[in-house]
Every structure is written in structure tokens, then in C-alpha cells.
Design a protein around this motif. Sequence first.
Motif, PDB file in Angstrom:
ATOM      1  N   ASP A  27       0.827  -1.214   0.000  1.00  0.00           N
ATOM      2  CA  ASP A  27       0.000   0.000   0.000  1.00  0.00           C
ATOM      3  C   ASP A  27       0.858   1.259   0.000  1.00  0.00           C
ATOM      4  O   ASP A  27       0.526   2.251  -0.660  1.00  0.00           O
ATOM      5  CB  ASP A  27      -0.938   0.015   1.212  1.00  0.00           C
ATOM      6  N   THR A  28       1.972   1.224   0.726  1.00  0.00           N
ATOM      7  CA  THR A  28       2.878   2.372   0.757  1.00  0.00           C
ATOM      8  C   THR A  28       3.513   2.600  -0.609  1.00  0.00           C
ATOM      9  O   THR A  28       3.601   3.748  -1.075  1.00  0.00           O
ATOM     10  CB  THR A  28       3.970   2.171   1.834  1.00  0.00           C
ATOM     11  N   LYS A  30       2.287   1.830  -3.491  1.00  0.00           N
ATOM     12  CA  LYS A  30       1.216   2.389  -4.320  1.00  0.00           C
ATOM     13  C   LYS A  30       1.004   3.874  -4.005  1.00  0.00           C
ATOM     14  O   LYS A  30       0.875   4.705  -4.912  1.00  0.00           O
ATOM     15  CB  LYS A  30      -0.076   1.597  -4.068  1.00  0.00           C
ATOM     16  N   ALA A  31       1.003   4.229  -2.728  1.00  0.00           N
ATOM     17  CA  ALA A  31       0.801   5.622  -2.315  1.00  0.00           C
ATOM     18  C   ALA A  31       1.963   6.505  -2.762  1.00  0.00           C
ATOM     19  O   ALA A  31       1.756   7.660  -3.165  1.00  0.00           O
ATOM     20  CB  ALA A  31       0.620   5.699  -0.804  1.00  0.00           C
ATOM     21  N   VAL A  32       3.177   5.986  -2.690  1.00  0.00           N
ATOM     22  CA  VAL A  32       4.342   6.759  -3.139  1.00  0.00           C
ATOM     23  C   VAL A  32       4.242   7.039  -4.636  1.00  0.00           C
ATOM     24  O   VAL A  32       4.502   8.163  -5.082  1.00  0.00           O
ATOM     25  CB  VAL A  32       5.654   6.034  -2.786  1.00  0.00           C
ATOM     26  N   ALA A  34       1.549   7.320  -6.394  1.00  0.00           N
ATOM     27  CA  ALA A  34       0.503   8.338  -6.574  1.00  0.00           C
ATOM     28  C   ALA A  34       1.011   9.720  -6.162  1.00  0.00           C
ATOM     29  O   ALA A  34       0.756  10.717  -6.850  1.00  0.00           O
ATOM     30  CB  ALA A  34      -0.736   7.966  -5.758  1.00  0.00           C
ATOM     31  N   THR A  35       1.747   9.782  -5.070  1.00  0.00           N
ATOM     32  CA  THR A  35       2.277  11.063  -4.585  1.00  0.00           C
ATOM     33  C   THR A  35       3.284  11.653  -5.568  1.00  0.00           C
ATOM     34  O   THR A  35       3.250  12.855  -5.859  1.00  0.00           O
ATOM     35  CB  THR A  35       2.921  10.880  -3.195  1.00  0.00           C
ATOM     36  N   GLN A  38       1.404  12.994  -8.570  1.00  0.00           N
ATOM     37  CA  GLN A  38       0.763  14.285  -8.269  1.00  0.00           C
ATOM     38  C   GLN A  38       1.789  15.401  -8.190  1.00  0.00           C
ATOM     39  O   GLN A  38       1.549  16.519  -8.673  1.00  0.00           O
ATOM     40  CB  GLN A  38      -0.025  14.187  -6.962  1.00  0.00           C
ATOM     41  N   VAL A 142      10.037  10.594   1.299  1.00  0.00           N
ATOM     42  CA  VAL A 142       9.947   9.154   1.100  1.00  0.00           C
ATOM     43  C   VAL A 142      11.282   8.571   1.535  1.00  0.00           C
ATOM     44  O   VAL A 142      12.333   8.999   1.052  1.00  0.00           O
ATOM     45  CB  VAL A 142       9.685   8.793  -0.377  1.00  0.00           C
ATOM     46  N   ASP A 157       7.248  10.798   5.533  1.00  0.00           N
ATOM     47  CA  ASP A 157       5.824  10.756   5.197  1.00  0.00           C
ATOM     48  C   ASP A 157       5.461   9.356   4.711  1.00  0.00           C
ATOM     49  O   ASP A 157       4.356   8.877   4.945  1.00  0.00           O
ATOM     50  CB  ASP A 157       5.503  11.794   4.118  1.00  0.00           C
ATOM     51  N   TYR A 158       6.402   8.736   4.007  1.00  0.00           N
ATOM     52  CA  TYR A 158       6.230   7.375   3.501  1.00  0.00           C
ATOM     53  C   TYR A 158       7.503   6.598   3.782  1.00  0.00           C
ATOM     54  O   TYR A 158       8.586   7.031   3.396  1.00  0.00           O
ATOM     55  CB  TYR A 158       5.961   7.369   1.994  1.00  0.00           C
ATOM     56  N   ASN A 188       0.863   6.545 -15.318  1.00  0.00           N
ATOM     57  CA  ASN A 188      -0.089   7.573 -14.872  1.00  0.00           C
ATOM     58  C   ASN A 188       0.005   8.841 -15.708  1.00  0.00           C
ATOM     59  O   ASN A 188      -1.010   9.455 -16.044  1.00  0.00           O
ATOM     60  CB  ASN A 188       0.145   7.933 -13.407  1.00  0.00           C
TER      61      ASN A 188
END
Length: 192
Positions: A27-28, A30-32, A34-35, A38, A142, A157-158, A188
Amino acid sequence: MKQYIVNKIRESIAVKEAICRDEPLLDTIKAVAATITQSLQADHKILFCGNGGSAADAQHLAAEFSGRFYKDRNPLYAEALHCNTSYLTAVGNDYGYDQVYARILKGIGRPGDVLVGISTSGNSANILEAIKVAKEQGMIVVSMTGNTGGKMKAGSDYLINVPSNDTPRIQEAHILIGHIICEIVENNLFGA
């Protein structure tokens, strides 16, 4: 000797299998991705730092973003902070090696930029100083580390903490994870 080689390969596979079973870590990752997506969409930078083999990994991953990965596409703003040796040796000499990344971040880090700090132990003094400055600058942090996350865990943060305490296996996993993140970001931004 062949069995020794096979054992090392199996050790590497075991770390990757452990990552596959670690739902929070997946999950981390995946979140990284996305971050970073963005951040780049908002015209921010991805800045990497590490020491020794982790510096090589930082440079490798920055090149995947700034050059290309799979797609022939526009370059993305990603940079490894150790590549200017005149700067690195001057700051190391004048301010101390623990300041080499922190000092450059004071000059170029902006809110919304992403700092990717890479350290197998999670305890590298110059990466910890960089994280401190990154947070002051409003950057997203990160951290790519080994099993415990070390001292870097607190400022992240990650946290991408590879489930291993063996430096070569951690570094192999860092490159694998970095490649996966790069591919997701590239898809993306430029289509799958």
C-alpha cells in the motif's frame, strides 16, 4: 560454489516474497507512486539522495525518471543530489559531510517537491539532516530503508522498509521497488 550462488539467489527471492506478503508495504509503494505522480503533475521535483551503493541507486532511479523508463516520453524533473562533485566536496569540506544534502535542499527544495532518501540502515547522518530540511521546506519525504526504518522512520511521510537486514538484499529490493514506482508514474502521466 554453485550451491552458494543458488543460495544467494534464493535469499534475494525470499526478500521479494516477503514484500509480496506485506500488504501495508505494498500500500505504501502504491501511495508513493501516486504522490510522485501528483507532485510531477504540479510541476514539482523528485530529488534523490543516498551514500555509496544507495547513492548509485539514487542516481539510477533519478535517471529512470529524467531520461525514460519504458516509454519514449518527455523527461521528468528528477535529480540525484550527489552528482555535482565540486559542490559535494566543497560543502563536505566547509560544513561537514552531514550537511551535503541538507544545504542543497535549502537552496532548491520547494513545498510539494519529493525527497527520496535511500539508506539501508535508515541511520545515515546526512540523510537525516536532509529529511529535517525537507520537512522545513514543506517537501514530501519518502524513505527507502531496511527492515526497521532506523532513525529515518520518524521523519518520513512514507517509509518503504524492505523486510531484510542484509544490505545487498535491501539494495536489490530498492531498485525493484524504484522500478515499479517509475513504471506506475510513467503510466499515470503518459498512458499505460
